[in-house]
Design a protein around this motif. Sequence first.
Motif, short mmCIF file in Angstrom:
data_model
loop_
_atom_site.label_atom_id
_atom_site.label_comp_id
_atom_site.label_asym_id
_atom_site.label_seq_id
_atom_site.Cartn_x
_atom_site.Cartn_y
_atom_site.Cartn_z
N GLN A 187 0.83 -1.20 0.00
CA GLN A 187 0.00 0.00 0.00
C GLN A 187 0.87 1.26 0.00
OE1 GLN A 187 -2.46 0.38 3.46
NE2 GLN A 187 -3.48 2.23 2.75
N LYS A 188 0.62 2.18 -0.94
CA LYS A 188 1.34 3.44 -0.97
C LYS A 188 0.96 4.28 0.23
CE LYS A 188 3.63 2.88 -4.82
NZ LYS A 188 5.10 2.76 -4.81
N VAL B 298 5.81 7.11 5.27
CA VAL B 298 7.20 7.00 4.83
C VAL B 298 7.86 8.33 5.19
CG1 VAL B 298 8.74 6.78 2.86
CG2 VAL B 298 6.69 5.37 2.98
N VAL B 299 8.96 8.27 5.93
CA VAL B 299 9.57 9.50 6.46
C VAL B 299 10.92 9.74 5.78
CG1 VAL B 299 10.31 10.73 8.53
CG2 VAL B 299 8.42 9.09 8.65
N VAL B 300 11.12 10.98 5.33
CA VAL B 300 12.38 11.40 4.70
C VAL B 300 13.01 12.47 5.58
CG1 VAL B 300 13.43 12.43 2.65
CG2 VAL B 300 11.41 10.94 2.41
N ILE B 301 14.26 12.23 5.99
CA ILE B 301 14.99 13.23 6.77
C ILE B 301 16.27 13.59 6.03
CG2 ILE B 301 16.05 13.80 8.98
CD1 ILE B 301 14.18 11.92 10.34
N PRO B 302 16.32 14.77 5.43
CA PRO B 302 17.51 15.19 4.68
C PRO B 302 18.51 15.95 5.56
CG PRO B 302 15.47 16.18 3.83
CD PRO B 302 15.21 15.70 5.21
N LYS C 228 9.60 13.75 -4.45
CA LYS C 228 8.49 13.65 -5.40
C LYS C 228 8.82 12.67 -6.54
CE LYS C 228 5.17 15.99 -5.73
NZ LYS C 228 3.75 15.82 -5.33
N ASN C 229 10.07 12.66 -6.96
CA ASN C 229 10.46 11.86 -8.12
C ASN C 229 10.79 10.41 -7.79
OD1 ASN C 229 10.20 14.04 -9.90
ND2 ASN C 229 12.31 14.71 -9.52
N ASN C 230 11.12 10.12 -6.53
CA ASN C 230 11.67 8.80 -6.20
C ASN C 230 10.95 8.05 -5.08
OD1 ASN C 230 14.40 8.68 -7.81
ND2 ASN C 230 14.29 10.74 -6.94
N ILE C 231 10.09 8.72 -4.34
CA ILE C 231 9.57 8.09 -3.12
C ILE C 231 8.68 6.89 -3.41
CG2 ILE C 231 7.44 9.41 -2.75
CD1 ILE C 231 10.22 8.56 -0.17
N ALA C 232 8.10 6.79 -4.60
CA ALA C 232 7.28 5.62 -4.93
C ALA C 232 8.10 4.34 -4.85
CB ALA C 232 6.67 5.78 -6.32
N ASP C 233 9.41 4.43 -5.10
CA ASP C 233 10.28 3.25 -5.02
C ASP C 233 10.46 2.76 -3.59
OD1 ASP C 233 10.63 3.40 -7.77
OD2 ASP C 233 12.49 4.56 -7.60
N PHE C 234 10.05 3.59 -2.62
CA PHE C 234 10.20 3.24 -1.21
C PHE C 234 8.83 3.07 -0.53
CE2 PHE C 234 13.97 5.40 -2.63
CZ PHE C 234 15.01 4.70 -2.04
N GLY C 235 7.80 2.89 -1.34
CA GLY C 235 6.47 2.66 -0.78
C GLY C 235 5.69 3.91 -0.46
N GLY C 236 6.22 5.08 -0.83
CA GLY C 236 5.53 6.33 -0.56
C GLY C 236 4.66 6.78 -1.71
N ASP C 237 3.67 7.60 -1.41
CA ASP C 237 2.75 8.13 -2.41
C ASP C 237 3.20 9.55 -2.79
OD1 ASP C 237 0.69 9.03 -3.97
OD2 ASP C 237 -0.90 8.64 -2.51
#
Length: 291
Positions: free
Chosen positions: A67-68, A101-105, A130-139
């Motif tokens: 599930q995204k 899905v959490v992104v910490i830059p 925005k361009n890559n998060i779908a590869d990690f299960g994010g929407d």
Amino acid sequence: MKTRTLAIGLLAISATVLLSGCSTAGVYILNSGLKIGADHHANKNIAFGEEDWQKLDVYQPANNPEQKKPVLVFFYGGSWDSGRKEMYYFIADAFARRGYVVVIPDYVKYPKARFPMFIEDGAAAIAWTKNNIADFGGDPENVFVSGHSAGAHLGALLLTDESFLQKHQLTPLDINGFVGLAGPYNFTPESHTLVKIFGPEENFPKMKTMNFVNGNEPPMLLLHGAKDTTVGVRNQEVLIEKLNEVGNPSTGRLYPGLSHVGIVASIAPPLRRNTTTLSDMDTFFKAQITR
């Protein structure tokens, strides 16, 4: 049972240390405790640009991998001259457990860089997400931004001054919502270091979020601690007033018992038992999710 007891003990110790102001030691202990029995996957040091500091971590919840999931990009604080993404594992843990899905830059800091280079890093991190998060299960259609202190300023400026995201063919409305924690959205640099970071003086209007509000911003929730002696609550009030003037129904919350550090620390257990910071953020984000 022994593992769980150890984790609870570490969390209790970390709460005491965090509240005493020894935040680095407290965060280390806190994160060590949370990693015991963690149920999410960490993807570390992913490049979002060509510079050596342009790295981010992505945390994926273990449940329902097909599930995204909504995405949270979190920018930490540190007065634009300190901080690193590993310190904020407790943020990732809190929201991953709630299905994000959490992104910490990381982002560049003074003295290596000055304004607006760290804002540009933030825009690049959002574009990567925005361009890559779908590869990690994010929407990618449900991306949220949050930040604390300098990180809140970074996130808010990205979502008001459209020029930073436009360089990546994005607009602020490509983000579903923003939550700022104790953000200095409209301050004027006075200390020698801050003048170095944001100067010269004619540059100061470019760092104030209120100067760019035009009605093209996503919904915002601005949170502040009433005991914050580092960033005045007027920063929150002025930005909300400006957003409301252009028809953006953004709101704020003031927490009576929380300090500048306390508001971000309250997202972690066991400190969250005394406040609604985490649940307020979660409720706000989920109200903005598009199906």
